[in-house]
Motif scaffolding. Sequence first.
Motif, mmCIF file in Angstrom:
data_model
loop_
_atom_site.group_PDB
_atom_site.id
_atom_site.type_symbol
_atom_site.label_atom_id
_atom_site.label_comp_id
_atom_site.label_asym_id
_atom_site.label_seq_id
_atom_site.Cartn_x
_atom_site.Cartn_y
_atom_site.Cartn_z
ATOM 1 N N GLN A 101 6.379 -3.921 -7.266
ATOM 2 C CA GLN A 101 6.101 -4.318 -8.641
ATOM 3 C C GLN A 101 4.596 -4.312 -8.910
ATOM 4 O O GLN A 101 4.138 -3.793 -9.925
ATOM 5 C CB GLN A 101 6.681 -5.709 -8.938
ATOM 6 C CG GLN A 101 8.196 -5.754 -8.898
ATOM 7 C CD GLN A 101 8.847 -4.745 -9.823
ATOM 8 O OE1 GLN A 101 8.385 -4.529 -10.940
ATOM 9 N NE2 GLN A 101 9.894 -4.091 -9.355
ATOM 10 N N PHE A 102 3.821 -4.868 -7.982
ATOM 11 C CA PHE A 102 2.369 -4.904 -8.190
ATOM 12 C C PHE A 102 1.784 -3.500 -8.182
ATOM 13 O O PHE A 102 0.810 -3.219 -8.878
ATOM 14 C CB PHE A 102 1.697 -5.766 -7.113
ATOM 15 C CG PHE A 102 1.830 -7.240 -7.369
ATOM 16 C CD1 PHE A 102 1.271 -7.800 -8.506
ATOM 17 C CD2 PHE A 102 2.516 -8.057 -6.492
ATOM 18 C CE1 PHE A 102 1.391 -9.164 -8.759
ATOM 19 C CE2 PHE A 102 2.640 -9.419 -6.735
ATOM 20 C CZ PHE A 102 2.080 -9.974 -7.871
ATOM 21 N N LYS A 125 2.873 -0.996 -9.522
ATOM 22 C CA LYS A 125 3.054 -0.338 -10.825
ATOM 23 C C LYS A 125 1.846 -0.563 -11.728
ATOM 24 O O LYS A 125 1.662 0.144 -12.711
ATOM 25 C CB LYS A 125 4.287 -0.913 -11.533
ATOM 26 C CG LYS A 125 5.613 -0.498 -10.928
ATOM 27 C CD LYS A 125 6.746 -1.141 -11.714
ATOM 28 C CE LYS A 125 8.088 -0.796 -11.091
ATOM 29 N NZ LYS A 125 9.162 -1.559 -11.771
ATOM 30 N N LEU A 126 1.043 -1.587 -11.410
ATOM 31 C CA LEU A 126 -0.103 -1.918 -12.257
ATOM 32 C C LEU A 126 -1.202 -0.882 -12.072
ATOM 33 O O LEU A 126 -1.366 -0.331 -10.987
ATOM 34 C CB LEU A 126 -0.635 -3.313 -11.898
ATOM 35 C CG LEU A 126 0.353 -4.468 -12.079
ATOM 36 C CD1 LEU A 126 -0.242 -5.757 -11.541
ATOM 37 C CD2 LEU A 126 0.718 -4.624 -13.540
ATOM 38 N N PRO A 127 -1.964 -0.631 -13.123
ATOM 39 C CA PRO A 127 -3.012 0.410 -13.034
ATOM 40 C C PRO A 127 -4.142 -0.025 -12.110
ATOM 41 O O PRO A 127 -4.567 -1.183 -12.155
ATOM 42 C CB PRO A 127 -3.504 0.522 -14.475
ATOM 43 C CG PRO A 127 -3.204 -0.807 -15.086
ATOM 44 C CD PRO A 127 -1.952 -1.299 -14.433
ATOM 45 N N GLY A 128 -4.582 0.874 -11.257
ATOM 46 C CA GLY A 128 -5.697 0.574 -10.362
ATOM 47 C C GLY A 128 -5.306 -0.253 -9.153
ATOM 48 O O GLY A 128 -6.157 -0.649 -8.371
ATOM 49 N N ILE A 129 -4.013 -0.542 -8.997
ATOM 50 C CA ILE A 129 -3.537 -1.306 -7.836
ATOM 51 C C ILE A 129 -2.802 -0.336 -6.909
ATOM 52 O O ILE A 129 -1.716 0.140 -7.236
ATOM 53 C CB ILE A 129 -2.581 -2.434 -8.259
ATOM 54 C CG1 ILE A 129 -3.206 -3.338 -9.323
ATOM 55 C CG2 ILE A 129 -2.123 -3.251 -7.040
ATOM 56 C CD1 ILE A 129 -4.225 -4.312 -8.831
ATOM 57 N N LYS A 138 -1.992 -0.788 -0.845
ATOM 58 C CA LYS A 138 -2.590 -1.785 0.047
ATOM 59 C C LYS A 138 -2.892 -3.093 -0.699
ATOM 60 O O LYS A 138 -2.598 -4.176 -0.211
ATOM 61 C CB LYS A 138 -3.881 -1.209 0.647
ATOM 62 C CG LYS A 138 -4.212 -1.818 1.975
ATOM 63 C CD LYS A 138 -4.926 -0.831 2.877
ATOM 64 C CE LYS A 138 -5.158 -1.421 4.237
ATOM 65 N NZ LYS A 138 -5.777 -0.483 5.179
ATOM 66 N N GLN A 172 0.328 -4.881 -1.595
ATOM 67 C CA GLN A 172 0.872 -5.634 -0.471
ATOM 68 C C GLN A 172 0.122 -6.959 -0.299
ATOM 69 O O GLN A 172 0.722 -8.001 -0.056
ATOM 70 C CB GLN A 172 0.732 -4.783 0.787
ATOM 71 C CG GLN A 172 1.835 -5.016 1.786
ATOM 72 C CD GLN A 172 1.757 -4.066 2.961
ATOM 73 O OE1 GLN A 172 1.300 -2.924 2.822
ATOM 74 N NE2 GLN A 172 2.190 -4.514 4.107
ATOM 75 N N ARG A 173 -1.199 -6.919 -0.492
ATOM 76 C CA ARG A 173 -2.006 -8.126 -0.388
ATOM 77 C C ARG A 173 -1.586 -9.144 -1.456
ATOM 78 O O ARG A 173 -1.457 -10.343 -1.195
ATOM 79 C CB ARG A 173 -3.494 -7.758 -0.530
ATOM 80 C CG ARG A 173 -4.450 -8.854 -0.182
ATOM 81 C CD ARG A 173 -5.868 -8.311 -0.032
ATOM 82 N NE ARG A 173 -6.294 -7.489 -1.147
ATOM 83 C CZ ARG A 173 -6.723 -7.965 -2.318
ATOM 84 N NH1 ARG A 173 -6.810 -9.259 -2.509
ATOM 85 N NH2 ARG A 173 -7.098 -7.139 -3.278
ATOM 86 N N LEU A 174 -1.375 -8.643 -2.690
ATOM 87 C CA LEU A 174 -0.958 -9.533 -3.775
ATOM 88 C C LEU A 174 0.431 -10.098 -3.499
ATOM 89 O O LEU A 174 0.707 -11.265 -3.777
ATOM 90 C CB LEU A 174 -0.980 -8.776 -5.108
ATOM 91 C CG LEU A 174 -2.350 -8.274 -5.571
ATOM 92 C CD1 LEU A 174 -2.222 -7.498 -6.878
ATOM 93 C CD2 LEU A 174 -3.319 -9.429 -5.738
#
Lengths: 199, 199
Positions: free
Chosen positions: B15-16, B18-22, B25, B28-30
């Motif tokens: 899910q994270f 999918k965010l732009p610029g994420i 790696k 996974q940290r988030l």
Amino acid sequence: MAEYNSLPLVSAAEQFAKLPGIGMKTAQRLAYFMLNQPVEDVEEFAAEIVKARHSVHCCEVCQNFTEKEVCSICGDDRRNHKVICVVEAPKDVSAIERAGGFTGTYHVLHGLLSPMDNIGPQDIRIAELMKRLTGEVDEVIMATNPTVEGEATATYISRMIKPMGIKVTRLAYGLPAGSALEYADDVTLQRALENRNEL
Amino acid sequence: MAEYNSLPLVSAAEQFAKLPGIGMKTAQRLAYFMLNQPVEDVEEFAAEIVKARHSVHCCEVCQNFTEKEVCSICGDDRRNHKVICVVEAPKDVSAIERAGGFTGTYHVLHGLLSPMDNIGPQDIRIAELMKRLTGEVDEVIMATNPTVEGEATATYISRMIKPMGIKVTRLAYGLPAGSALEYADDVTLQRALENRNEL
């Protein structure tokens, strides 16, 4: 953020800014992205993360994150259950597994001893580790980070384990692969010299 | 991600990501961070973002994000409603407001003309802009980005507006403040020369 930003934008950005390594500027960018997405996508994003948080819990053996009672590593017969690698956090398990080559099991402490932050032995999963050591264990590898807290935790735990007659080891210090001598810090260089190997 | 990561971790990280610029790696940290947070905090995070997405809609005048019918800029009597600054996205409104000095109103296109991506005039909020111009308007400032699509959109819209006898202007091209001549690209340097001002 200033008043020219709409309230929904500000509140979404505030949520993203709570994430580690996400500053106010990135948080705002993520909020803009989210507010531009279809409602269903935003709902799916939110629901999946909440679902993941609800379904995750700690493996009853090694304390690593899992959605099962016992994680896939602890439940794997091909792994050597007599070797336990002690790490600070679940992400360290990922790192060692990604590197490959380790066939033992893990124990996740979920933290390090840190008197400054009021984190004592009862705040991390040391008792759970000691309970595992009553079984048949050949070696405990202390794989906490090479920091002050990591060192202190490794030393503390090793002092508890040694009287039990179990071998306790520590990850090697030395030069990182691909690095240059001239950029190595003093401590690393001293350790690399001390722990030199015969060729 | 490999099988040694627990399922909840993988789905949260997806899910994270999918965010732009994420990237994977950071995602996974988030995800690790989220799975370590109290359940209530994760639920609040998710609920606030969904709530923001539900409450946001476009200002019926300028199409900027707002939680009200008419945004705080369009509803502000102290602003000059005869000057309309046309931008691509809500974040551009934030940027100009942050810079300060502009006292007119905005119009958010929510996109730029891009034949390559099959985005035509009907896909962005040009009709809404034209409707506003039937009222009393002195000047339309085309403040789209200095890119191919930004230029094309500015040119297209200015050709529609000019016959109506309304002044259309474009943001100035030139050297960015604090930059160095030697690092400026050719186009920027040419424009800076062409548009030189008398001292």
